[in-house]
Write a protein that holds these residues in place. Structure first.
Motif, PDB file in Angstrom:
ATOM      1  N   ARG A 191       2.989  10.184  -9.805  1.00 56.12           N
ATOM      2  CA  ARG A 191       2.228  10.417 -11.041  1.00 56.12           C
ATOM      3  C   ARG A 191       1.437  11.720 -10.958  1.00 56.12           C
ATOM      4  O   ARG A 191       1.317  12.440 -11.956  1.00 56.12           O
ATOM      5  N   LEU A 192       0.888  12.013  -9.798  1.00 57.92           N
ATOM      6  CA  LEU A 192       0.160  13.274  -9.626  1.00 57.92           C
ATOM      7  C   LEU A 192       1.090  14.469  -9.790  1.00 57.92           C
ATOM      8  O   LEU A 192       0.713  15.483 -10.397  1.00 57.92           O
ATOM      9  N   ALA A 193       2.312  14.363  -9.260  1.00 57.11           N
ATOM     10  CA  ALA A 193       3.284  15.447  -9.404  1.00 57.11           C
ATOM     11  C   ALA A 193       3.640  15.659 -10.864  1.00 57.11           C
ATOM     12  O   ALA A 193       3.741  16.797 -11.345  1.00 57.11           O
ATOM     13  N   ALA A 194       3.824  14.554 -11.605  1.00 53.15           N
ATOM     14  CA  ALA A 194       4.140  14.665 -13.037  1.00 53.15           C
ATOM     15  C   ALA A 194       2.969  15.265 -13.804  1.00 53.15           C
ATOM     16  O   ALA A 194       3.154  16.083 -14.712  1.00 53.15           O
TER      17      ALA A 194
ATOM     18  N   GLU B 189       3.047   5.917  -2.945  1.00 48.59           N
ATOM     19  CA  GLU B 189       4.213   6.666  -3.445  1.00 48.59           C
ATOM     20  C   GLU B 189       4.162   6.821  -4.958  1.00 48.59           C
ATOM     21  O   GLU B 189       4.449   7.885  -5.503  1.00 48.59           O
ATOM     22  N   GLU B 190       3.757   5.748  -5.651  1.00 46.00           N
ATOM     23  CA  GLU B 190       3.649   5.809  -7.111  1.00 46.00           C
ATOM     24  C   GLU B 190       2.557   6.784  -7.538  1.00 46.00           C
ATOM     25  O   GLU B 190       2.730   7.560  -8.482  1.00 46.00           O
TER      26      GLU B 190
ATOM     27  N   GLN C 165       0.825  -1.206   0.000  1.00 47.99           N
ATOM     28  CA  GLN C 165       0.000   0.000   0.000  1.00 47.99           C
ATOM     29  C   GLN C 165       0.860   1.258   0.000  1.00 47.99           C
ATOM     30  O   GLN C 165       0.570   2.222  -0.710  1.00 47.99           O
ATOM     31  N   ALA C 166       1.960   1.248   0.770  1.00 48.32           N
ATOM     32  CA  ALA C 166       2.859   2.410   0.826  1.00 48.32           C
ATOM     33  C   ALA C 166       3.510   2.647  -0.527  1.00 48.32           C
ATOM     34  O   ALA C 166       3.628   3.791  -0.987  1.00 48.32           O
TER      35      ALA C 166
END
Length: 259
Positions: free
Chosen positions: A24-27, A19-20, A14-15
């Motif tokens: 992806r949201l930052a990108a 993190e992934e 889950q961690a």
């Protein structure tokens, strides 16, 4: 108190998933900011393109190929034309990659009445298309598309693919270097070799334009160039999709000469 979930594989999974998702949201956020900036800049880009065409291209030419997306944008083309027309006498333009920018550079050099553009191109179909473009606009005498297949080059102990420059003139002095290739599909940080491979051809005071700096790879390449240039390279101007740098070959100081 002992955490019963510390070594739980489900918690670790889950961690890792969270993190992934955050990465992806930052990108995605970075991409959205780029698109918003591009949309806001669109009206000024159109005005800049019209001014560029008026100042560079004579009347009566066929419709011009489209610009933008992964082709050079109007601000980048305007910077290229500006620096090409102000190169020192005896200098040439060198492009890594070819296309619409090659046409605009050839038109600018014809308007200036001096200089020549050499464009390294590894893709045979792109070679054919760009040569046809130059012939269509009657500027073949101002630009040469050099068919330069990608070959293995060792830089810093690492093998990389880069253009075969054997067909370039031996005495070529580059006043303007436009790095817009090879494409990212040819390898990681595909454009990084440009400075190491071509710096011996750069003039005393040259301009380097690196395109597609909206991508993280190109920004990393620029950072490495700056770190490895020994103070010879400095950023001159940031454009919406590219960066203009100045290359000043470092001359030995009095302290260097004494030692």
């Amino acid at each position: 108190m002992v955490d019963d979930h510390a070594d739980d594989p489900a918690v670790e999974t889950q961690a890792a998933f969270q993190e992934e998702v955050l990465a992806r949201l930052a990108a995605l956020e970075e991409r959205m900011v780029t698109l918003i900036n591009a949309q806001e800049a669109a009206p000024s880009d159109v005005a800049e393109y019209l001014a560029l065409r008026s100042a560079t291209a004579p009347e009566g030419l066929p419709p011009f190929p489209s610009i933008g997306h992964w082709a050079a944008t109007a601000p980048t083309l305007a910077a290229l034309v500006h620096h090409a027309r102000r190169m020192p006498a005896g200098s040439a333009v060198l492009e890594c990659g070819s296309g619409v920018s090659t046409l605009w550079l050839a038109l600018a050099l014809r308007r200036a009445g001096r200089g020549h553009c050499f464009a390294l191109e590894h893709d045979a179909e792109h070679v054919r298309r760009t040569r046809t473009l130059l012939e269509t606009y009657e500027v073949s005498g101002w630009a040469t598309v050099v068919e330069a297949p990608l070959t293995t080059l060792t830089i810093g102990g690492v093998e990389r693919l880069w253009y075969d420059t054997a067909e370039l003139p031996d005495d070529l002095s580059v006043g303007l270097l436009f790095v817009d290739g090879p494409p990212a599909s040819t390898g990681s940080h595909a454009r990084y070799p440009a400075l190491s491979a071509l710096q011996d051809r750069l003039g005393e005071n040259s301009t380097i334009v690196l395109d597609d700096t909206v991508r993280e790879e190109e920004r990393t390449i620029l950072t490495r160039w700056l770190d490895e240039s020994g103070g010879c390279l400095e950023v001159d101007e940031w454009l919406p999709k590219s960066v203009v740098c100045r290359w000043v070959r470092r001359r030995a100081s009095h302290d260097d000469q004494e030692h």
